[in-house]
Enzyme design. Structure first.
Site, mmCIF file in Angstrom:
data_model
loop_
_atom_site.group_PDB
_atom_site.id
_atom_site.type_symbol
_atom_site.label_atom_id
_atom_site.label_comp_id
_atom_site.label_asym_id
_atom_site.label_seq_id
_atom_site.Cartn_x
_atom_site.Cartn_y
_atom_site.Cartn_z
ATOM 1 N N GLU A 17 0.850 -1.198 0.000
ATOM 2 C CA GLU A 17 0.000 0.000 0.000
ATOM 3 C C GLU A 17 0.881 1.242 0.000
ATOM 4 O O GLU A 17 1.883 1.298 0.719
ATOM 5 C CB GLU A 17 -0.891 0.010 1.251
ATOM 6 C CG GLU A 17 -1.785 1.251 1.314
ATOM 7 C CD GLU A 17 -2.525 1.376 2.641
ATOM 8 O OE1 GLU A 17 -3.530 0.676 2.823
ATOM 9 O OE2 GLU A 17 -2.100 2.197 3.478
ATOM 10 N N ALA A 51 -8.150 10.895 3.890
ATOM 11 C CA ALA A 51 -9.221 10.890 4.900
ATOM 12 C C ALA A 51 -10.096 12.115 4.706
ATOM 13 O O ALA A 51 -9.601 13.213 4.497
ATOM 14 C CB ALA A 51 -8.611 10.877 6.292
ATOM 15 N N HIS A 79 -8.219 3.110 -3.631
ATOM 16 C CA HIS A 79 -9.172 3.171 -2.523
ATOM 17 C C HIS A 79 -10.203 4.263 -2.843
ATOM 18 O O HIS A 79 -9.882 5.250 -3.504
ATOM 19 C CB HIS A 79 -8.473 3.533 -1.202
ATOM 20 C CG HIS A 79 -7.445 2.534 -0.748
ATOM 21 N ND1 HIS A 79 -7.044 2.441 0.567
ATOM 22 C CD2 HIS A 79 -6.728 1.589 -1.410
ATOM 23 C CE1 HIS A 79 -6.135 1.478 0.691
ATOM 24 N NE2 HIS A 79 -5.920 0.957 -0.505
ATOM 25 N N ARG A 109 -15.825 2.830 3.928
ATOM 26 C CA ARG A 109 -16.654 3.932 4.426
ATOM 27 C C ARG A 109 -15.787 5.175 4.607
ATOM 28 O O ARG A 109 -16.196 6.277 4.318
ATOM 29 C CB ARG A 109 -17.287 3.564 5.771
ATOM 30 C CG ARG A 109 -18.273 4.628 6.219
ATOM 31 C CD ARG A 109 -18.617 4.497 7.671
ATOM 32 N NE ARG A 109 -17.470 4.827 8.511
ATOM 33 C CZ ARG A 109 -17.435 4.629 9.816
ATOM 34 N NH1 ARG A 109 -18.463 4.093 10.428
ATOM 35 N NH2 ARG A 109 -16.365 4.957 10.528
ATOM 36 N N GLY A 110 -14.578 4.988 5.085
ATOM 37 C CA GLY A 110 -13.692 6.121 5.344
ATOM 38 C C GLY A 110 -13.862 6.630 6.756
ATOM 39 O O GLY A 110 -14.878 6.385 7.406
ATOM 40 N N ASP A 111 -12.827 7.314 7.215
ATOM 41 C CA ASP A 111 -12.896 7.904 8.550
ATOM 42 C C ASP A 111 -13.390 9.328 8.444
ATOM 43 O O ASP A 111 -13.023 10.052 7.533
ATOM 44 C CB ASP A 111 -11.510 7.863 9.211
ATOM 45 C CG ASP A 111 -11.251 6.488 9.807
ATOM 46 O OD1 ASP A 111 -12.220 5.866 10.301
ATOM 47 O OD2 ASP A 111 -10.108 6.044 9.763
ATOM 48 N N ALA A 125 -19.807 0.929 3.947
ATOM 49 C CA ALA A 125 -18.979 0.466 2.827
ATOM 50 C C ALA A 125 -19.770 -0.500 1.931
ATOM 51 O O ALA A 125 -19.598 -0.509 0.709
ATOM 52 C CB ALA A 125 -17.713 -0.199 3.365
ATOM 53 N N GLN A 176 -7.083 -4.773 8.571
ATOM 54 C CA GLN A 176 -6.443 -3.737 9.377
ATOM 55 C C GLN A 176 -5.153 -4.312 9.934
ATOM 56 O O GLN A 176 -5.016 -5.539 10.078
ATOM 57 C CB GLN A 176 -7.407 -3.360 10.513
ATOM 58 C CG GLN A 176 -6.915 -2.286 11.452
ATOM 59 C CD GLN A 176 -6.632 -0.983 10.737
ATOM 60 O OE1 GLN A 176 -5.588 -0.876 10.076
ATOM 61 N NE2 GLN A 176 -7.511 -0.022 10.855
#
Ligand code: FAD
Length: 289
Positions: A17, A51, A79, A109-111, A125, A176
């Protein structure tokens, strides 16, 4: 190449990543990272989405995914997050990715960020997964949490929602970061019992500094096993020793996961190709078995 097609070939997938350079850094600086990563022949490289969804940062997500695909000829995964996109914006991003030959999206979904109010067309998501999957052009991946998502009341409901993402069309999951392999292996077993049968890659973050591990743990809630707290206590204030010990820890984690037969390893490179190269060279034969 769709990411899901990389699995089941008798060896673990190894992917990396990267994140887009910060606003005050030219986008060209990513070439240094990618030049280094290409030498370790990752099966694919994913590119994060800023973000909250700053448009500046997110244009570079598309641009970098396109560079990975077209200049480095490595499969790329962009992403994309619910909090940053309306349906119209997601359609636009997907059209741009398709035009550039990028075939894979990690739907998140994202932060939430205090600087950018979240968009609300996609709440979870799974809504974005379904939206992208219905277009039919992309391999869709999603995130998973071996120790449970921090907002989740328990692991059971988290796995239930994960199953919804897979049922909505996610063909591959990336975990994660975690530091205790037993957490990951138990999680995979629970997913299989729940009927989640897509490949699950283990997300590995090499920890090279005491401050960064403290930040990560407070952000994502990963627990620290005793083996790692001992390392932090002894070497945390000695940068060179901490770096050596952190690399050794990551290599040990990957070796154990590969021996356990995981589907793949997703290395959070933090745009540091030297670290990725060091780790990759330490497991080069393991990657073939
Ligand atoms: P979801 O799957 O929507 O889950 C979030 C929470 O909602 C969980 O607690 C889940 O159990 C719950 N939930 C899900 N569906 C429902 C439902 N129907 N009803 C009630 N509850 C529900 N963030 C970024 O901003 N950019 C990135 O590029 C990025 N890349 C990431 C890559 C990986 C591999 C991982 C693991 C995370 C990444 N993140 C990124 C962070 C991620 O966006 C956050 O962890 C976010 O809080 C959750 O995203 P998700 O896609 O897992 O959300």
């Amino acid at each position: 190449m769709k990411i899901a097609e990389l699995f089941g070939k008798g060896r673990p997938v190894f992917s990396c990543e990267v994140f887009p350079p910060k606003k005050d850094t030219p986008i060209d600086s990513i070439y240094e990272t990618l030049d280094g990563l290409k030498d370790i022949r990752p099966d694919f490289i994913s590119v994060t989405y800023g973000a909250g969804g700053s448009s500046n940062v997110n244009h570079s997500t598309q641009e970098i995914a396109s560079i990975i695909k077209n200049k480095y000829h490595i499969p790329a995964m962009a992403h994309l997050t619910c909090v940053a996109c309306t349906k119209g914006e997601a359609t636009e991003v997907l059209a741009g990715l398709k035009a550039n030959g990028v075939e894979n999206v990690l739907a998140l979904r994202g932060d939430r960020s205090p600087d950018y109010p979240p968009k609300t067309d996609f709440l979870h998501a799974s809504d974005l997964v379904s939206f992208i999957h219905r277009r039919g052009d992309f391999g869709v991946s999603a995130a998973c949490y071996p120790e449970g998502h921090p907002e989740s009341p328990d692991l059971v409901s988290d796995i239930r929602h994960l199953k919804e993402k897979v049922d909505a069309g996610a063909q591959h999951l990336v975990s994660q970061l975690f530091f205790d392999n037993d957490d990951f292996l138990r999680f995979v077993e629970r997913c299989r019992i729940a009927g989640i049968n897509v490949p699950i890659e283990a997300g590995i973050m090499p920890v090279l500094k005491k401050s960064s591990i403290e930040r990560m743990v407070s952000m994502c809630g990963a627990s620290l096993p005793r083996k790692l707290t001992r390392i932090l206590a002894k070497y945390g204030d000695h940068p060179e020793a901490m770096r050596e010990a952190g690399l050794a820890y990551a290599i040990d984690q990957i070796t154990d996961l590969m021996a356990a037969g995981v589907d793949g390893i997703h290395l959070y490179t933090m745009n540091n190709p030297e670290v990725a190269k060091y780790i990759s060279s330490s497991i080069s034969t393991l990657r073939t078995l």
